[in-house]
Design an enzyme around this catalytic site. Structure first.
Site, PDB file in Angstrom:
ATOM      1  CE  LYS A  95      41.829  -8.584  41.647  1.00 40.49           C
ATOM      2  NZ  LYS A  95      42.447  -8.858  40.674  1.00 40.49           N
TER       3      LYS A  95
ATOM      4  CE1 TYR B  24      45.238  -6.256  44.789  1.00 38.47           C
ATOM      5  CE2 TYR B  24      44.876  -6.258  42.357  1.00 38.47           C
ATOM      6  CZ  TYR B  24      45.307  -6.855  43.800  1.00 38.47           C
ATOM      7  OH  TYR B  24      45.521  -8.221  43.510  1.00 38.47           O
TER       8      TYR B  24
END
Ligand code: NDP
Length: 354
Positions: free
Chosen positions: A117, A201
C-alpha cells in the site's frame, strides 16, 4: 538467521502439495525488517528469490535466507523471473512510483502479485494493474495487513454486529513526525504526502469498520510551506467521510505529529483501539452499558504478517479472490483523489461508488 529458505540447488518446482515461492522486490526497511523474517512461520509460503538494485543486499540477504545465486535478480533482469518456476508470487515492496510497473511486469512474467500500500500513484495506475493481472490470469492482492490482525478483526466484528449499538461516528488518526531526506517526501516517488503513506490507515479503517463505501468527503489541509520537508507533499490533511448508513468518520493524517488510533462510537458505547494499527502491541477497550473493559486477546496462531503471506497462496490454491484484492487498493486511491480534490477546491466532493 536461516529461515524458511531453500538450500542452494534444491529443486523447488515439484508440483503438488508445496509452499508457494515468493520473490521479494525491493530490499528496504519494511521488506527486510518486517516481512522476510516472517516466512519462517508460514504454512503456505516460502521465500525463494530476491530482487534488488543493490548488489550488497543481494549478497547479504541471499546468504542470510539461503537463496541461491540463480534466484537473485536486479531491476534490469527482473523479467527473466518468467523462466524460474520456483517463483509463484512477486511481493512488490518498492517506492509507490514503482508499484504499477513491477506489478504489471510480474503479471506479464506469469506470476501472482502481492503489492504494498498505497497501491499506486493514481486510480488510473490501479486500474492498469488490475487489468494486467486479470489478462494474465493471475491474482492481485494489496498489503493491507490490518485485515489479518486479530484486534482489528474483532473490532470489525463487534462494530458490524452493533455490539455497542449502531455506529454513529468513527474517529481515526494516523501520523508520525517524518524525518527529512526520504522518497516519501518526493511526490514523484510517493504520489503524495501523509495521506498516501499513513493517513490511508485512517481511511481504510473507516471503510473496514463500517463495511460501507463513503458517498461524500470534505477535507482540510494544513502544511507549513516553509518546512523544507514539505516542498512537494502535504503534511497534515484532515478529512470527513459520510457513509450511506449515516455514519460520519472524522479522520486525521499527519507527517508532523504522532497518532495511531481509532474509535467506533455507537448508541450504547464505543470500541477504542490505541495503538490501532502497529506491527504489534495493539490495545483495545470496549465501553458498553456504562462499563469500560480492556479486551485482551491470546497470542494469535499466525500474526498479521504470517497470515497475510499465507493468504495469497491459499487463495491461489483454492481459486478464491484475496480478501484485499486490487479493487480494495483502487477504492482507497479513488477516495484519496477525492480527498485531495476537496482540500484543493475547498468544497465537499461526492463519491460515486464503482
Ligand atoms: P524503503 O525506502 O526502506 O525501501 C524501499 C526499497 O526500494 C529500497 O531499499 C530499494 O531497495 C528499493 N528502491 C528501488 N529504487 C528506489 C529508489 N529510487 N529510491 C528508493 N528506494 C528504491 O521503503 P519501505 O520499505 O519503508 O517502503 C516500501 C513500500 O512498503 C512502500 O510502498 C511503503 O508504503 C510500504 N510499507 C508498508 C508498510 C505496511 O505496514 N504495510 C510499512 C512500511 C512500508 P533495493 O536497494 O533493494 O533496490
Amino acid at each position: 538467521m536461516l529461515t524458511a529458505a531453500i538450500a542452494p540447488g534444491t529443486a523447488m518446482s515439484a508440483p503438488g502439495n508445496r509452499k508457494m515461492g515468493y520473490a521479494i522486490v525491493g530490499l528496504g526497511s519494511y521488506a527486510t525488517r518486517q516481512i522476510m523474517p516472517q516466512f519462517a512461520n508460514c504454512e503456505s509460503a516460502r521465500l525463494v528469490a530476491l530482487v534488488s538494485g543493490t548488489p550488497a543486499k543481494l549478497e547479504r540477504y541471499g546468504a542470510e535466507y539461503g537463496v541461491p545465486r540463480t534466484h537473485l535478480y536486479n531491476y534490469q533482469n527482473f523479467d527473466s523471473i518468467r523462466d524460474n518456476p520456483d517463483i509463484d508470487i512477486v511481493y512488490v515492496v518498492l517506492p509507490v512510483s514503482m508499484h504499477a510497473e513491477y506489478t504489471i511486469r510480474a503479471a506479464s512474467a506469469g506470476k501472482h502479485v502481492l503489492c504494498e500500500k498505497p497501491m499506486a500513484m493514481s486510480s488510473a495506475e490501479c486500474e492498469a494493474m488490475i487489468a494486467a493481472c486479470r489478462q494474465a490470469g493471475k491474482r492481485l492482492m494489496i498489503g493491507y495487513r490490518c485485515h489479518f490482525e486479530p484486534h482489528n478483526r474483532l473490532a470489525i466484528e463487534l462494530a458490524r454486529a452493533k455490539f455497542v449499538g449502531p455506529t454513529r461516528q468513527i474517529t481515526a488518526a494516523h501520523g508520525f513526525n517524518i524525518s527529512a531526506g526520504q522518497w516519501r517526501l518526493d511526490r514523484t516517488m510517493s504520489g503524495g504526502g501523509s495521506l498516501m503513506d499513513i493517513g490511508i490507515y485512517s481511511l481504510n479503517a473507516a471503510r473496514y469498520l463500517t463495511g460501507e463505501e463513503p458517498t461524500e468527503v470534505v477535507a482540510l489541509e494544513s502544511t507549513d510551506g516553509d518546512d523544507p520537508r514539505f516542498r512537494t507533499v502535504e503534511d497534515r490533511i484532515d478529512f470527513t467521510l459520510r457513509f450511506p448508513s449515516g455514519v460520519i468518520a472524522s479522520c486525521v493524517s499527519s507527517y508532523s505529529s504522532g497518532h495511531n488510533d481509532y474509535r467506533v462510537i455507537g448508541t450504547n458505547g464505543w470500541i477504542a483501539m490505541e495503538p490501532a494499527t502497529p506491527y504489534s502491541g495493539h490495545v483495545m477497550h470496549v465501553r458498553k452499558d456504562g462499563v469500560t473493559e480492556r479486551r485482551e486477546l491470546p497470542p494469535p496462531v499466525k500474526n498479521q504478517f504470517v497470515a497475510q503471506l499465507d493468504h495469497l497462496p491459499e487463495c491461489v490454491s483454492a481459486g478464491n479472490e484475496p480478501i484485499v484484492p486490487g479493487e480494495e487498493g483502487l477504492r482507497d486511491l479513488r477516495i484519496i483523489e477525492a480527498i485531495y480534490r476537496s482540500a484543493r477546491e475547498r468544497r465537499a466532493v461526492t463519491l460515486v461508488s464503482a
